[in-house]
Motif scaffolding. Structure first.
Motif, short mmCIF file in Angstrom:
data_model
loop_
_atom_site.label_atom_id
_atom_site.label_comp_id
_atom_site.label_asym_id
_atom_site.label_seq_id
_atom_site.Cartn_x
_atom_site.Cartn_y
_atom_site.Cartn_z
N ASP A 122 58.55 116.65 55.36
CA ASP A 122 58.62 117.59 54.57
C ASP A 122 58.17 115.93 53.78
O ASP A 122 59.20 116.68 52.69
N GLY A 123 57.56 115.66 53.34
CA GLY A 123 57.03 114.97 52.47
C GLY A 123 58.17 113.42 52.60
O GLY A 123 58.54 112.67 51.28
N THR A 124 58.56 113.26 53.17
CA THR A 124 59.66 112.18 53.33
C THR A 124 59.71 111.08 55.03
O THR A 124 59.27 111.65 55.60
N PHE A 125 59.83 110.31 54.87
CA PHE A 125 60.15 109.20 55.73
C PHE A 125 61.82 108.22 55.74
O PHE A 125 62.24 108.32 54.81
N ALA A 126 61.09 108.03 58.03
CA ALA A 126 62.96 106.95 57.94
C ALA A 126 62.31 106.47 58.72
O ALA A 126 61.33 105.92 59.14
N ASP A 127 62.83 105.12 58.31
CA ASP A 127 62.79 103.24 58.60
C ASP A 127 62.65 104.29 60.21
O ASP A 127 63.98 104.25 60.74
N ALA A 128 61.60 103.97 61.47
CA ALA A 128 61.86 104.31 62.80
C ALA A 128 61.79 103.21 63.51
O ALA A 128 61.17 102.91 64.77
N THR A 129 61.46 101.65 63.29
CA THR A 129 61.31 100.50 63.52
C THR A 129 62.19 100.61 65.16
O THR A 129 61.41 99.43 65.82
N ALA A 130 63.67 100.40 65.07
CA ALA A 130 64.66 99.52 66.44
C ALA A 130 64.29 100.96 66.86
O ALA A 130 64.27 100.99 68.34
N GLN A 131 63.93 102.42 66.17
CA GLN A 131 64.22 103.90 67.22
C GLN A 131 63.02 103.79 67.98
O GLN A 131 63.04 103.69 69.51
N ALA A 132 61.84 103.03 66.92
CA ALA A 132 60.58 102.83 68.37
C ALA A 132 60.72 101.64 69.34
O ALA A 132 59.14 101.92 69.53
N GLY A 133 61.70 100.37 69.13
CA GLY A 133 61.69 99.37 70.09
C GLY A 133 60.57 98.27 69.41
O GLY A 133 60.63 97.26 70.09
N LEU A 134 60.46 99.05 67.75
CA LEU A 134 60.16 97.28 67.82
C LEU A 134 61.12 96.15 67.30
O LEU A 134 61.95 96.56 66.98
N PRO A 135 60.75 95.02 67.47
CA PRO A 135 61.93 94.23 66.97
C PRO A 135 62.22 94.24 65.66
O PRO A 135 60.57 94.53 64.70
N ASP A 136 63.25 93.81 64.61
CA ASP A 136 63.67 94.29 63.97
C ASP A 136 63.23 92.89 62.50
O ASP A 136 62.58 93.21 61.98
N ARG A 137 62.82 91.56 63.20
CA ARG A 137 62.75 90.61 62.36
C ARG A 137 61.28 90.32 63.54
O ARG A 137 60.78 90.17 64.89
N MET A 138 60.05 89.70 63.45
CA MET A 138 58.28 89.49 63.25
C MET A 138 57.86 88.73 62.71
O MET A 138 57.79 89.48 61.51
N ILE A 139 57.86 87.49 62.86
CA ILE A 139 57.38 86.59 61.65
C ILE A 139 55.94 86.09 61.45
O ILE A 139 54.58 87.03 63.06
N GLY A 140 54.96 86.90 60.46
CA GLY A 140 54.15 86.20 60.40
C GLY A 140 52.14 87.69 60.93
O GLY A 140 51.96 87.16 60.91
N VAL A 141 53.58 88.63 60.31
CA VAL A 141 52.38 89.75 60.77
C VAL A 141 52.09 90.44 60.21
O VAL A 141 52.27 90.66 59.11
N ASN A 142 50.21 89.97 60.71
CA ASN A 142 49.43 89.60 58.89
C ASN A 142 48.64 91.76 59.44
O ASN A 142 48.35 92.38 58.05
N VAL A 143 48.40 92.41 60.55
CA VAL A 143 47.68 93.10 60.75
C VAL A 143 48.42 94.42 61.76
O VAL A 143 48.84 93.52 62.77
N GLY A 144 48.51 95.56 61.92
CA GLY A 144 48.87 96.25 62.49
C GLY A 144 47.61 97.31 63.31
O GLY A 144 47.10 98.48 61.95
N ILE A 145 47.12 97.37 64.24
CA ILE A 145 46.34 98.04 64.90
C ILE A 145 46.69 99.14 65.85
O ILE A 145 47.35 99.06 66.81
N PHE A 146 46.65 100.66 65.58
CA PHE A 146 47.24 101.03 66.56
C PHE A 146 46.32 102.07 67.17
O PHE A 146 45.59 102.95 66.00
N ALA A 147 46.25 102.06 68.10
CA ALA A 147 44.96 102.62 69.09
C ALA A 147 45.30 102.43 70.25
O ALA A 147 45.93 102.32 71.29
N ASP A 148 45.00 104.03 71.21
CA ASP A 148 45.05 103.97 72.85
C ASP A 148 44.07 103.38 73.57
O ASP A 148 43.62 103.34 74.17
N PHE A 149 45.04 102.29 73.82
CA PHE A 149 44.25 101.45 75.29
C PHE A 149 44.14 101.58 76.19
O PHE A 149 43.10 101.60 76.91
N ASP A 150 45.16 102.25 76.41
CA ASP A 150 44.90 102.98 78.02
C ASP A 150 44.78 104.34 78.31
O ASP A 150 45.14 104.88 79.62
#
Length: 633
Positions: free
Chosen positions: A303-331
């Motif tokens: 609807d033109g808005t976003f919601a923080d889904a970091t925790a809901q999606a299972g990603l850690p709340d704190r990750m040090i030094g992340v420079n890039v995120g590649i999202f691809a279907d590896f399996d």
């Protein structure tokens, strides 16, 4: 032994030969030093003239501008600067500069030319007039330069449908109708002849090479971020109406004894990037922000808005030094997994699975430990990554680009650094296991990599790769189809020694093959690169006694460009590069002709058809911090 034989032995002895070589070499080096010094002095003189010119334009002071011209100014063919409408869409107008009423020009004509133009400007909010290159030296008191005028501000909007903006009397341009105010940006490239008369450098002739003005009402895009005051240090800020309240943070590890980047401290301020991906397959693109401390995933709610889904999606709340995120279907299960490239920690791999508590949602489960992607050492130094099926086996592989270790290393040179931590090609073996096949693939990329892009440039059915390296040089790696790669930069004409920061493929000329665009640095000090050639660096190496240490770098440069090193410094800082593919395995650099190398330090770029006209457009993000001086560019 005869006297003649003795003379022959003396003059042919290694000591004498070496002495002759040194004397000739010293003479040549002294000549190089003198030429560079002369070029530097001319550049400084040109900058002074252009600075005075800029000040006159910024203050609409025609007399100050005219004072930069010689009384003997003469041009066989010049005209009044005019803007001709080229396109109009969505409230944005693009004008091309032309010359109106062309005729022989003297200083009086130039005065009218400048006065007419200044009356159209309105309010100039930012102005720069910079030396680009020194094209020709006619003598110690005469030379030709190329210079760049850049203006931003507000002016009276016109409903002239593209009529030329030149004054013919009164307060408005001919045929103009008032439509309120509009913002404008003007960029013009001039060729200027400079001569010194009594020690004062003056313009004796000028030519308009090209120019463009863009105007608009700034309503094409709306910033959805809140604008109330916020404390950037604390991370407290205004809420975005789009629901995105991300605030970038510096990697806290850089403030610890173990990771203090004392050798290359600036690395602290260049982390992270942004990815767009539909991680839950609901048809809407979500956004992932890499970060030095707390990367965030925002789910698009449709609807033109976003919601923080970091925790809901299972990603850690704190990750040090992340420079890039590649999202691809590896399996190959139809959902995008995540590779998070890290600098001061190990990189991480996450599998996209169904949320056991809510079947309609997706979440990520970390599978790093058994994945084989972990690199030995206390950090992974990854700053960029890209996924592609390089071996055509049906699954996506990963290429990870790395920078240098800022705790111990500096770039070895300003033009050809090869002391990075080394890139990795990770082959997907299936079931979320990867094998590092970098060496067996014949890849030896140890530059400071900031950009990686895959594309089949030779249309042979397998993906090739263009790697953009900071502090020179980039590399086109041709896929041989047998699991190995060959550096084809030289043979294809795609060799770029600039400060590469990103690369992207696209068919710019619609001829059916892929062209390359690379974001680099186009510095206002490009002219100085003409003086700071490789000859100068060689001279410094000889004087400092580091020639044997530096020799491998010079040998590799020689292999790519031969002995023509005079223009190397200029080429290094010429800016973004556009290479057109001729369909026969060769590329032609058309950066200058296409006007595709604007001033700036471009950290990223991409190609896409933004106006749906069937042509690929280029968007380049300019990311460096400029100084407060208006003389800087």
């Amino acid at each position: 032994m005869s006297k003649r034989q003795k003379r022959f032995v003396f003059y042919s002895s290694p000591l004498v030969v070496l002495l002759v070589v040194l004397l000739v070499g010293r003479a040549k080096l002294n000549e190089i030093e003198a030429n560079a010094q002369q070029l530097a002095q001319m550049g400084q003189a040109a900058q002074k003239v252009l600075g005075e010119y800029r000040a006159g334009v910024a203050n609409a002071d025609a007399f100050k501008v005219l004072a930069c011209y010689d009384d003997k100014y003469a041009n066989e063919r010049d005209g009044f600067w005019a803007e001709q409408l080229q396109s109009e869409r969505d409230g944005v107008r693009v004008y091309e500069w032309k010359l109106a009423d062309s005729k022989p020009f003297g200083k009086r004509d130039v005065g009218e030319q400048v006065s007419r133009y200044l009356q159209t400007l309105g309010k100039v909010e930012e102005s720069k007039f910079k030396l680009d290159t020194i094209e020709k030296i006619n003598g110690p008191q005469s030379y030709v330069i190329r210079s760049f005028l850049w203006l931003r501000g507000r002016r009276e909007a016109r409903g002239d449908g593209g009529a030329v903006l030149v004054k013919t009397g009164g307060d408005k341009p001919a045929g103009a109708a008032t439509r309120g105010e509009e913002t404008f940006e003007t960029q013009v490239l001039f060729r200027i002849w400079l001569d010194a008369d009594g020690g004062n450098w003056k313009i004796t002739r000028q030519e308009l090479i090209r120019g463009a003005t863009v105007t608009g009402d700034r309503k094409g895009f709306t910033d959805l971020w809140g604008h109330k005051n916020f404390d950037a240090a604390a991370g407290d800020g205004a809420a975005s109406s789009a629901g995105i309240d991300f605030s970038s943070k510096v990697n806290p590890n850089f403030f610890t004894p173990a990771w203090n980047p004392k050798t290359f401290e600036i690395i602290k301020y260049g982390p992270a990037g942004v990815s767009a991906t539909d991680y839950d397959n609901d048809g809407w693109y979500d956004i992932f922000f890499a970060d030095g401390e707390r990367p965030r995933l925002y789910r698009n709610q449709g609807d033109g808005t976003f919601a923080d889904a970091t925790a809901q999606a299972g990603l850690p709340d704190r990750m040090i030094g992340v420079n890039v995120g590649i999202f691809a279907d590896f399996d190959n299960d139809g959902y995008k997994d995540a590779f998070l490239g890290c600098f001061t920690d190990r990189s991480r791999l996450f599998k996209n699975v169904a949320d056991p508590q809510n079947a309609s949602r997706r979440k990520f489960v970390e599978v790093t430990d058994a994945s084989g992607i972990i690199k030995k050492g206390d950090g992974d130094f990854v700053v960029v990554a890209s996924a592609a099926d390089y071996d055509n086996d049906g699954d996506l592989d990963i290429y990870a680009g790395r920078y240098l270790d800022p705790r111990r290393n500096l770039p070895t040179t300003l033009f050809y650094t090869r002391n990075g931590e080394g890139n990795s090609l990770l082959r997907n073996d299936g079931d979320f296991h990867f094998t590092d096949v970098t060496k067996q693939a014949g890849i030896n990329e140890t530059g400071l990599t900031l950009g990686v892009a895959w594309g089949d440039y030779d249309s042979d059915g397998d993906l090739d790769m263009y790697v953009a390296n900071d502090f020179g040089r980039d590399a086109l790696l041709r896929n041989n189809g047998d699991g190995t790669f060959t550096d084809a930069s030289k043979e294809t004409g795609a060799f770029d020694p600039g400060y590469g920061m990103s690369s992207t493929w696209g068919d710019v000329d619609n001829d059916g093959d892929l062209d390359i665009y690379v974001s680099d640095v186009h510095s206002g000090q490009r002219w100085y690169g003409q003086a700071a050639t490789l000859h100068k660096y060689l001279l410094t190496s000889l004087r400092q006694g580091t020639i044997f240490e530096d020799l491998p770098v010079y040998r590799e440069i020689y292999d790519h460009v031969g002995s023509d090193w005079k223009s190397y410094g200029d080429t290094t800082v010429k800016g973004n590069a556009l290479y057109l593919n001729d369909g026969q395995g060769k590329f032609k650099d058309v950066s200058e002709a296409a006007n595709a190398n604007p001033y700036g330090w471009y950290w990223s770029s991409t190609m896409f058809d933004y106006d749906n006209d069937g042509d690929q457009d280029i968007y380049a993000a300019n990311g460096w911090i400029t100084s407060k001086s208006t003389e800087d560019l």
